[in-house]
Design an enzyme around this catalytic site. Structure first.
Site, mmCIF file in Angstrom:
data_model
loop_
_atom_site.group_PDB
_atom_site.id
_atom_site.type_symbol
_atom_site.label_atom_id
_atom_site.label_comp_id
_atom_site.label_asym_id
_atom_site.label_seq_id
_atom_site.Cartn_x
_atom_site.Cartn_y
_atom_site.Cartn_z
ATOM 1 N N ASN A 168 0.845 -1.265 -0.117
ATOM 2 C CA ASN A 168 -0.098 -0.068 -0.098
ATOM 3 C C ASN A 168 1.002 1.417 0.169
ATOM 4 O O ASN A 168 1.856 1.193 0.640
ATOM 5 C CB ASN A 168 -1.134 -0.043 1.218
ATOM 6 C CG ASN A 168 -0.359 -0.231 2.536
ATOM 7 O OD1 ASN A 168 0.694 -0.761 2.706
ATOM 8 N ND2 ASN A 168 -1.276 0.210 3.331
ATOM 9 N N ILE A 169 0.394 2.155 -0.665
ATOM 10 C CA ILE A 169 1.062 3.565 -0.888
ATOM 11 C C ILE A 169 0.183 4.653 -0.465
ATOM 12 O O ILE A 169 -0.636 4.798 -1.391
ATOM 13 C CB ILE A 169 1.336 3.737 -2.274
ATOM 14 C CG1 ILE A 169 2.463 2.371 -2.802
ATOM 15 C CG2 ILE A 169 2.310 4.979 -2.409
ATOM 16 C CD1 ILE A 169 2.740 2.316 -4.347
ATOM 17 N N GLU A 170 0.384 5.196 0.679
ATOM 18 C CA GLU A 170 -0.747 6.280 1.277
ATOM 19 C C GLU A 170 -0.076 7.757 0.539
ATOM 20 O O GLU A 170 0.624 7.794 -0.045
ATOM 21 C CB GLU A 170 -0.682 6.308 2.541
ATOM 22 C CG GLU A 170 -1.136 4.814 3.054
ATOM 23 C CD GLU A 170 -1.412 4.740 4.571
ATOM 24 O OE1 GLU A 170 -0.961 5.876 5.301
ATOM 25 O OE2 GLU A 170 -1.988 3.754 4.870
ATOM 26 N N CYS B 32 -3.937 0.571 -2.497
ATOM 27 C CA CYS B 32 -3.898 -0.590 -1.778
ATOM 28 C C CYS B 32 -2.806 -1.669 -2.226
ATOM 29 O O CYS B 32 -2.613 -1.418 -3.454
ATOM 30 C CB CYS B 32 -5.367 -1.050 -1.666
ATOM 31 S SG CYS B 32 -6.377 -0.535 -0.628
ATOM 32 N N GLU C 62 -2.981 -4.516 -2.935
ATOM 33 C CA GLU C 62 -3.521 -5.446 -3.952
ATOM 34 C C GLU C 62 -3.613 -4.750 -5.456
ATOM 35 O O GLU C 62 -3.442 -5.258 -6.444
ATOM 36 C CB GLU C 62 -4.987 -6.050 -3.706
ATOM 37 C CG GLU C 62 -5.138 -6.641 -2.263
ATOM 38 C CD GLU C 62 -5.315 -5.635 -1.216
ATOM 39 O OE1 GLU C 62 -4.888 -4.775 -1.235
ATOM 40 O OE2 GLU C 62 -6.220 -6.199 -0.638
ATOM 41 N N CYS D 69 -10.176 -4.666 0.525
ATOM 42 C CA CYS D 69 -11.283 -3.977 0.358
ATOM 43 C C CYS D 69 -12.259 -3.892 -0.628
ATOM 44 O O CYS D 69 -11.993 -4.599 -1.808
ATOM 45 C CB CYS D 69 -10.753 -2.664 0.657
ATOM 46 S SG CYS D 69 -10.082 -1.760 -1.119
ATOM 47 N N CYS E 175 -10.682 -3.136 -4.350
ATOM 48 C CA CYS E 175 -9.801 -4.071 -4.773
ATOM 49 C C CYS E 175 -10.550 -5.386 -5.166
ATOM 50 O O CYS E 175 -10.072 -6.053 -6.417
ATOM 51 C CB CYS E 175 -8.640 -4.509 -3.523
ATOM 52 S SG CYS E 175 -7.466 -3.016 -3.244
HETATM 53 N N1 THU Z 1 -5.353 -1.386 2.731
HETATM 54 C C1 THU Z 1 -4.919 -2.241 1.572
HETATM 55 O O1 THU Z 1 -3.541 -2.055 1.133
HETATM 56 N N2 THU Z 1 -5.457 -3.294 1.149
HETATM 57 C C2 THU Z 1 -6.778 -3.579 1.590
HETATM 58 O O2 THU Z 1 -7.390 -4.459 1.030
HETATM 59 C C3 THU Z 1 -7.264 -2.740 2.893
HETATM 60 C C4 THU Z 1 -6.788 -1.681 3.318
HETATM 61 C C5 THU Z 1 -4.433 -0.312 2.883
HETATM 62 C C6 THU Z 1 -5.038 1.053 2.660
HETATM 63 C C7 THU Z 1 -4.420 1.888 3.760
HETATM 64 O O3 THU Z 1 -3.071 2.322 3.346
HETATM 65 C C8 THU Z 1 -4.350 1.176 4.938
HETATM 66 O O4 THU Z 1 -4.618 -0.258 4.557
HETATM 67 C C9 THU Z 1 -5.516 1.370 6.015
HETATM 68 O O5 THU Z 1 -6.534 1.493 5.497
#
Ligand code: THU
Length: 137
Positions: A42-44, A53, A55, A91, A94
């Site tokens: 994941n890359i915020e 996310c 995935e 999520c 994804c």
């Molecule tokens: N996140 C994912 O990378 N994949 C998911 O399916 C659920 C959520 C990440 C997004 C965010 O960076 C962190 O988890 C918290 O929501």
């Protein structure tokens, strides 16, 4: 590669997570039908909504490389500093990206169950009554 090994690949990918806002690190390992693995984390983002996310990072890397046929994906997530053996299911966004590129009847999602075991689910069970490319044919 076993599903346990694939989870370890997702754990390696998780180390790359960029998560200054949530501190929740996620990793994914996506397998093509011919056995190649694409990793994602994941890359915020400071504006929050552009966050990608793990995935989707894996899918978009693979699709950019020309891949279209996928068999399974492992997903692991946990707060920074914790072992990623919690159950972290993909999520909704994804799941929808999976619907775009994968056959819901055969594509498998692999996740730790949070109790030392592994959950393996078909995409059709993760996305019941899903909407995908076939609906537009
Ligand atoms: N996140 C994912 O990378 N994949 C998911 O399916 C659920 C959520 C990440 C997004 C965010 O960076 C962190 O988890 C918290 O929501």
């Amino acid at each position: 590669m076993t599903n346990r090994e694939l989870i370890n690949e997702a754990k390696k990918a998780r180390e790359k997570a960029y998560v200054p806002y949530s501190n929740f690190m996620v990793g994914a390992a996506l397998v093509t039908k011919d056995g190649k693995i694409y990793h994602g984390c994941n890359i915020e983002n400071a504006a929050y909504t552009p966050t990608n996310c793990a995935e989707r990072t894996a899918f978009f890397r693979a699709v950019y490389e020309g891949e279209r046929d996928f068999s399974k994906i492992a997903v692991v997530g946990a707060p920074k500093g914790m072992e990623a053996d919690l159950l972290t299911a993909p999520c909704g966004v994804c799941r929808q990206v999976m619907m775009e590129f994968c056959d819901p009847e055969t594509f498998m999602i692999i996740m730790p169950d949070g109790k030392g075991g592994i959950i393996e689910m078909l995409l059709k069970d993760l996305v019941p009554f899903g909407f995908g490319p076939d609906n537009l044919k």
